[in-house]
Design an enzyme around this catalytic site. Structure first.
Site, PDB file in Angstrom:
ATOM      1  N   GLY A 224       0.830  -1.218   0.000  1.00  0.00           N
ATOM      2  CA  GLY A 224       0.000   0.000   0.000  1.00  0.00           C
ATOM      3  C   GLY A 224       0.852   1.249   0.000  1.00  0.00           C
TER       4      GLY A 224
ATOM      5  CG  MET B 109      14.702   4.661  -4.347  1.00  0.00           C
ATOM      6  SD  MET B 109      14.408   2.929  -4.685  1.00  0.00           S
ATOM      7  CE  MET B 109      15.999   2.223  -4.268  1.00  0.00           C
TER       8      MET B 109
ATOM      9  CG  HIS C 244     -10.544  35.316  -2.951  1.00  0.00           C
ATOM     10  ND1 HIS C 244     -10.793  34.203  -2.183  1.00  0.00           N
ATOM     11  CD2 HIS C 244     -11.745  35.786  -3.381  1.00  0.00           C
ATOM     12  CE1 HIS C 244     -12.102  34.009  -2.143  1.00  0.00           C
ATOM     13  NE2 HIS C 244     -12.709  34.947  -2.863  1.00  0.00           N
TER      14      HIS C 244
HETATM   15  P1  FAD Z   1      16.665   5.226 -13.440  1.00  0.00           P
HETATM   16  O1  FAD Z   1      15.615   6.141 -13.901  1.00  0.00           O
HETATM   17  O2  FAD Z   1      16.278   3.887 -12.962  1.00  0.00           O
HETATM   18  O3  FAD Z   1      17.691   5.109 -14.640  1.00  0.00           O
HETATM   19  C1  FAD Z   1      18.755   4.235 -14.627  1.00  0.00           C
HETATM   20  C2  FAD Z   1      19.085   3.841 -16.052  1.00  0.00           C
HETATM   21  O4  FAD Z   1      20.324   3.179 -16.041  1.00  0.00           O
HETATM   22  C3  FAD Z   1      18.093   2.876 -16.678  1.00  0.00           C
HETATM   23  O5  FAD Z   1      17.582   3.413 -17.870  1.00  0.00           O
HETATM   24  C4  FAD Z   1      18.908   1.620 -16.949  1.00  0.00           C
HETATM   25  O6  FAD Z   1      18.567   0.989 -18.184  1.00  0.00           O
HETATM   26  C5  FAD Z   1      20.300   2.172 -17.026  1.00  0.00           C
HETATM   27  N1  FAD Z   1      21.340   1.215 -16.672  1.00  0.00           N
HETATM   28  C6  FAD Z   1      21.430   0.449 -15.558  1.00  0.00           C
HETATM   29  N2  FAD Z   1      22.558  -0.260 -15.549  1.00  0.00           N
HETATM   30  C7  FAD Z   1      23.203   0.050 -16.696  1.00  0.00           C
HETATM   31  C8  FAD Z   1      24.429  -0.359 -17.259  1.00  0.00           C
HETATM   32  N3  FAD Z   1      25.238  -1.204 -16.628  1.00  0.00           N
HETATM   33  N4  FAD Z   1      24.770   0.161 -18.454  1.00  0.00           N
HETATM   34  C9  FAD Z   1      23.965   1.031 -19.115  1.00  0.00           C
HETATM   35  N5  FAD Z   1      22.803   1.463 -18.622  1.00  0.00           N
HETATM   36  C10 FAD Z   1      22.443   0.979 -17.426  1.00  0.00           C
HETATM   37  N6  FAD Z   1       9.550   9.412  -9.080  1.00  0.00           N
HETATM   38  C11 FAD Z   1       9.061  10.659  -8.959  1.00  0.00           C
HETATM   39  O7  FAD Z   1       9.794  11.557  -8.516  1.00  0.00           O
HETATM   40  N7  FAD Z   1       7.783  10.974  -9.329  1.00  0.00           N
HETATM   41  C12 FAD Z   1       6.952  10.035  -9.819  1.00  0.00           C
HETATM   42  O8  FAD Z   1       5.803  10.348 -10.152  1.00  0.00           O
HETATM   43  C13 FAD Z   1       7.414   8.709  -9.946  1.00  0.00           C
HETATM   44  N8  FAD Z   1       6.615   7.743 -10.439  1.00  0.00           N
HETATM   45  C14 FAD Z   1       7.093   6.472 -10.571  1.00  0.00           C
HETATM   46  C15 FAD Z   1       6.231   5.494 -11.038  1.00  0.00           C
HETATM   47  C16 FAD Z   1       6.689   4.195 -11.182  1.00  0.00           C
HETATM   48  C17 FAD Z   1       5.750   3.143 -11.714  1.00  0.00           C
HETATM   49  C18 FAD Z   1       8.034   3.877 -10.853  1.00  0.00           C
HETATM   50  C19 FAD Z   1       8.553   2.479 -11.038  1.00  0.00           C
HETATM   51  C20 FAD Z   1       8.891   4.840 -10.373  1.00  0.00           C
HETATM   52  C21 FAD Z   1       8.423   6.150 -10.217  1.00  0.00           C
HETATM   53  N9  FAD Z   1       9.239   7.164  -9.715  1.00  0.00           N
HETATM   54  C22 FAD Z   1       8.747   8.434  -9.564  1.00  0.00           C
HETATM   55  C23 FAD Z   1      10.637   6.902  -9.321  1.00  0.00           C
HETATM   56  C24 FAD Z   1      11.606   7.368 -10.427  1.00  0.00           C
HETATM   57  O9  FAD Z   1      11.302   6.685 -11.613  1.00  0.00           O
HETATM   58  C25 FAD Z   1      13.032   7.115 -10.009  1.00  0.00           C
HETATM   59  O10 FAD Z   1      13.280   7.709  -8.752  1.00  0.00           O
HETATM   60  C26 FAD Z   1      14.005   7.688 -11.027  1.00  0.00           C
HETATM   61  O11 FAD Z   1      13.789   7.143 -12.294  1.00  0.00           O
HETATM   62  C27 FAD Z   1      15.445   7.449 -10.589  1.00  0.00           C
HETATM   63  O12 FAD Z   1      16.321   7.960 -11.542  1.00  0.00           O
HETATM   64  P2  FAD Z   1      17.771   7.352 -11.753  1.00  0.00           P
HETATM   65  O13 FAD Z   1      18.391   8.167 -12.813  1.00  0.00           O
HETATM   66  O14 FAD Z   1      18.471   7.230 -10.457  1.00  0.00           O
HETATM   67  O15 FAD Z   1      17.536   5.858 -12.254  1.00  0.00           O
HETATM   68  P1  NAI Z   2       6.826   1.964  -1.413  1.00  0.00           P
HETATM   69  O1  NAI Z   2       8.034   1.860  -0.578  1.00  0.00           O
HETATM   70  O2  NAI Z   2       6.217   3.278  -1.665  1.00  0.00           O
HETATM   71  O3  NAI Z   2       5.667   1.069  -0.790  1.00  0.00           O
HETATM   72  C1  NAI Z   2       5.821  -0.289  -0.578  1.00  0.00           C
HETATM   73  C2  NAI Z   2       4.751  -0.723   0.401  1.00  0.00           C
HETATM   74  O4  NAI Z   2       4.751  -2.138   0.458  1.00  0.00           O
HETATM   75  C3  NAI Z   2       4.978  -0.221   1.809  1.00  0.00           C
HETATM   76  O5  NAI Z   2       3.783   0.313   2.300  1.00  0.00           O
HETATM   77  C4  NAI Z   2       5.421  -1.463   2.558  1.00  0.00           C
HETATM   78  O6  NAI Z   2       5.057  -1.432   3.923  1.00  0.00           O
HETATM   79  C5  NAI Z   2       4.672  -2.533   1.804  1.00  0.00           C
HETATM   80  N1  NAI Z   2       5.245  -3.876   1.883  1.00  0.00           N
HETATM   81  C6  NAI Z   2       6.557  -4.227   1.924  1.00  0.00           C
HETATM   82  N2  NAI Z   2       6.671  -5.565   1.947  1.00  0.00           N
HETATM   83  C7  NAI Z   2       5.416  -6.074   1.892  1.00  0.00           C
HETATM   84  C8  NAI Z   2       4.885  -7.387   1.856  1.00  0.00           C
HETATM   85  N3  NAI Z   2       5.665  -8.453   1.863  1.00  0.00           N
HETATM   86  N4  NAI Z   2       3.543  -7.539   1.805  1.00  0.00           N
HETATM   87  C9  NAI Z   2       2.717  -6.452   1.783  1.00  0.00           C
HETATM   88  N5  NAI Z   2       3.173  -5.187   1.813  1.00  0.00           N
HETATM   89  C10 NAI Z   2       4.504  -5.000   1.848  1.00  0.00           C
HETATM   90  O7  NAI Z   2       7.209   1.197  -2.772  1.00  0.00           O
HETATM   91  P2  NAI Z   2       6.484   1.138  -4.180  1.00  0.00           P
HETATM   92  O8  NAI Z   2       5.082   1.575  -4.071  1.00  0.00           O
HETATM   93  O9  NAI Z   2       6.805  -0.182  -4.726  1.00  0.00           O
HETATM   94  O10 NAI Z   2       7.271   2.231  -4.997  1.00  0.00           O
HETATM   95  C11 NAI Z   2       8.691   2.143  -5.125  1.00  0.00           C
HETATM   96  C12 NAI Z   2       9.295   3.500  -5.152  1.00  0.00           C
HETATM   97  O11 NAI Z   2       9.044   4.133  -6.402  1.00  0.00           O
HETATM   98  C13 NAI Z   2       8.700   4.443  -4.129  1.00  0.00           C
HETATM   99  O12 NAI Z   2       9.334   4.288  -2.890  1.00  0.00           O
HETATM  100  C14 NAI Z   2       8.995   5.771  -4.709  1.00  0.00           C
HETATM  101  O13 NAI Z   2      10.282   6.146  -4.345  1.00  0.00           O
HETATM  102  C15 NAI Z   2       8.947   5.520  -6.210  1.00  0.00           C
HETATM  103  N6  NAI Z   2       7.677   6.000  -6.756  1.00  0.00           N
HETATM  104  C16 NAI Z   2       7.364   7.316  -6.614  1.00  0.00           C
HETATM  105  C17 NAI Z   2       6.176   7.810  -7.085  1.00  0.00           C
HETATM  106  C18 NAI Z   2       5.852   9.233  -6.863  1.00  0.00           C
HETATM  107  O14 NAI Z   2       6.747   9.989  -6.521  1.00  0.00           O
HETATM  108  N7  NAI Z   2       4.623   9.666  -7.066  1.00  0.00           N
HETATM  109  C19 NAI Z   2       5.227   6.972  -7.780  1.00  0.00           C
HETATM  110  C20 NAI Z   2       5.630   5.594  -7.838  1.00  0.00           C
HETATM  111  C21 NAI Z   2       6.830   5.155  -7.366  1.00  0.00           C
END
Ligand code: FAD
Ligand code: NAI
Length: 466
Positions: free
Chosen positions: A181, A319, A445
């Site tokens: 959640g 993250m 406002h």
């Molecule tokens: P990444 O975006 O993971 O980029 C890393 C890149 O490195 C990848 O493209 C990968 O292919 C590449 N790579 C890895 N190893 C190698 C290698 N050895 N050689 C070449 N390339 C490589 N964050 C928000 O702030 N707002 C959001 O709304 C949000 N929504 C999300 C929704 C979902 C479903 C998910 C999964 C994540 C979301 N996040 C959100 C989190 C966000 O995507 C990450 O925090 C962010 O992408 C991290 O950036 P990064 O550059 O560290 O890594």
């Molecule tokens: P999350 O850390 O937000 O939530 C994971 C949830 O799973 C927690 O509530 C945790 O208590 C629960 N959990 C852990 N182990 C479990 C188990 N075995 N069974 C049931 N519940 C369990 O991680 P999530 O949603 O996977 O997202 C990953 C990351 O991606 C986030 O931490 C966030 O950094 C990033 N993200 C950010 C978004 C945004 O900024 N709007 C949108 C989506 C992802």
């Protein structure tokens, strides 16, 4: 390959890596970015922030057209879901955004080296299919994160999906069970719930959004519950059986006890993400990791190996894309001898549900645990004219200020457009504003941001419209 020597070689083209590459190029470095994916932008642009927001926006419009317009005196008949159309909207947005980064790379003369990179020496990266690349100034690890697996539950991206599979389900599942959640569970659960799925969220802890302010968690559980989401808190999934028709999950109380079965058409595993360093060769080159598999860094993003740095999801901290971007900019500036800096205490967090959740700074729980005396001012959207006019009155703004100095220590919001409203507070807090500073600032406002002003007034018990 024409060039094999660069000043800065960034491994990973996500928000951390691509932004670091752009800023480094702006500062005059010769930069290469190694990215193995077929498009730049990392998790965020390809399978994270952007596609999820495209589906959230589209499903919100669908939900509003179907159920939300009558109260405005608008009759709409025959609203129908065109799921392939919605998914292609998402794909188009992703393509435009990732293409945009490619354009920025060309503009800034950054070389995109397409392939997996492996660090073979403190200044050398071997890029699959490209060759050996030398970095005279720095190698930046920006390889991001991957889905945390749940032991015993195998993700097949068909019936048991990660967030990536949940962004492209070919049909709306009748029953979607979300394990976790947290942010992904609630955002993608909302998408499919709006499109017609019965959504059950199984959360291990006793509340959803466990890292956020407790009052926010409670309010969101109530609101999402009203929208039809069901929560099984304090529960763990111990097994999954995939059948022709779906998945049967065994669910137990977190503390142990009698198991029950829950049936689902699709299961989304969203229990967190973990740092990704597979195949990067960090062992061989001696880069230290912490006990959670993240690359260990010092204050200036440097690893224990001189010349190798790391930023983004692969290091400690939330993250989040904007955190990764800030680190990318700061590191590029530090490499250029400037004073790059990130204030990790003020990274806003947003959940893009409806209503949205946004927060910056400390939660009440954190302040209590630290023994900090604080005052709280809270104001609801129901008492705001603009929110009433637009029919979006769920939620509140809560401002936590130091009891002695009045300095704002934390802000927690549930409500319409709070993802945008939180920026005002982040700026105020960067300037060490007091609640009084916000209360005395003239807010237009009628706007939703008046709720922020009223919450600041409420810190000293003088909100006007309640
Ligand atoms: P990444 O975006 O993971 O980029 C890393 C890149 O490195 C990848 O493209 C990968 O292919 C590449 N790579 C890895 N190893 C190698 C290698 N050895 N050689 C070449 N390339 C490589 N964050 C928000 O702030 N707002 C959001 O709304 C949000 N929504 C999300 C929704 C979902 C479903 C998910 C999964 C994540 C979301 N996040 C959100 C989190 C966000 O995507 C990450 O925090 C962010 O992408 C991290 O950036 P990064 O550059 O560290 O890594
Ligand atoms: P999350 O850390 O937000 O939530 C994971 C949830 O799973 C927690 O509530 C945790 O208590 C629960 N959990 C852990 N182990 C479990 C188990 N075995 N069974 C049931 N519940 C369990 O991680 P999530 O949603 O996977 O997202 C990953 C990351 O991606 C986030 O931490 C966030 O950094 C990033 N993200 C950010 C978004 C945004 O900024 N709007 C949108 C989506 C992802």
């Amino acid at each position: 390959m024409a060039e094999s020597t660069f000043d800065v070689v960034v491994v990973g083209g996500g928000p951390g890596g691509y932004v670091c590459a752009i800023r480094a190029a702006q500062l005059g470095f010769k930069v290469a970015c190694v990215e193995k994916r077929s498009a730049l932008g990392g998790t965020c642009l390809n399978v994270g922030c952007i596609p999820s927001k495209a589906l959230l926006a589209a499903s919100e419009k669908y939900e509003e057209a179907k159920h939300g317009l009558a109260k405005f005196g608008i009759k709409v008949d025959g609203v129908e879901l065109d799921l392939p159309g919605m998914l292609s909207h998402k794909d188009k947005v992703v393509k435009e955004n990732t293409g945009g980064i490619e354009f920025l790379f060309k503009k800034n003369k950054i070389a995109w080296l397409k392939g997996a990179g492996r660090i073979t020496a403190p200044n050398t990266v071997e890029v699959e299919g490209v060759g050996t690349i030398t970095a005279s100034k720095a190698i930046v690890i920006a390889t991001g994160s991957e889905v945390t697996p749940l032991p015993g539950i195998e993700i097949d991206e068909q019936k048991i999906v990660s967030s990536t599979g949940a962004l492209e389900l070919p049909e709306v599942p009748k029953r979607l069970v979300v394990i976790g959640g947290g942010v992904i569970g609630l955002e993608l659960g909302s998408v499919w719930g709006r499109l017609g799925a019965e959504v059950t969220v199984v959360e291990f802890l006793d509340r959803i959004l466990p890292t956020m302010d407790g009052e926010v968690s409670k309010q969101m559980q109530r609101i999402l519950g009203k929208q039809g989401m069901t929560f099984k808190l304090g529960s763990k999934v111990t097994g999954a059986k995939v059948t022709n028709t779906g998945v049967t999950l065994s669910v137990e109380p977190a503390a142990g006890g009698t198991a029950e079965e829950i049936k689902a058409d699709v299961v989304l595993v969203a229990i967190g993400r973990r740092a990704f360093t597979n195949g990067l060769g960090l062992d061989a080159v001696g880069v230290e990791m912490d006990n959670r598999g993240r690359v260990k860094i010092g204050k200036h993003f440097e690893t224990n190996v001189p010349g190798i740095y790391a930023i983004g999801d692969v290091v400690e901290g939330p993250m989040l894309a904007h955190k990764a971007e800030e680190e990318g900019v700061a590191l590029a500036e530090l490499l250029a001898g400037q004073a790059g800096h990130v204030n990790h205490d003020l990274v806003p967090g947003v959940v893009y549900t409806w209503p949205e959740v946004a927060a910056v700074g400390k939660t009440e729980e954190e302040l209590k645990a630290a023994g900090t005396a604080y005052k709280a001012g809270k104001f609801p959207f129901t008492a705001n004219g603009r929110a009433r006019a637009s029919g979006t009155t769920d939620g509140f703004v809560k401002i936590l200020a130091d009891a002695r100095t009045d300095k704002v220590l934390g802000v927690h919001m549930v409500g319409p457009n709070v993802s945008e409203m939180v920026a005002e507070l982040a700026v105020a807090m960067e300037f060490s504003a007091s609640a009084e500073d916000i209360a005395r600032t003239c807010h237009a406002h009628p706007t939703l941001s008046e709720v922020t002003k009223e919450a600041a007034l409420a810190v000293d018990g003088r909100a006007l419209h309640i």
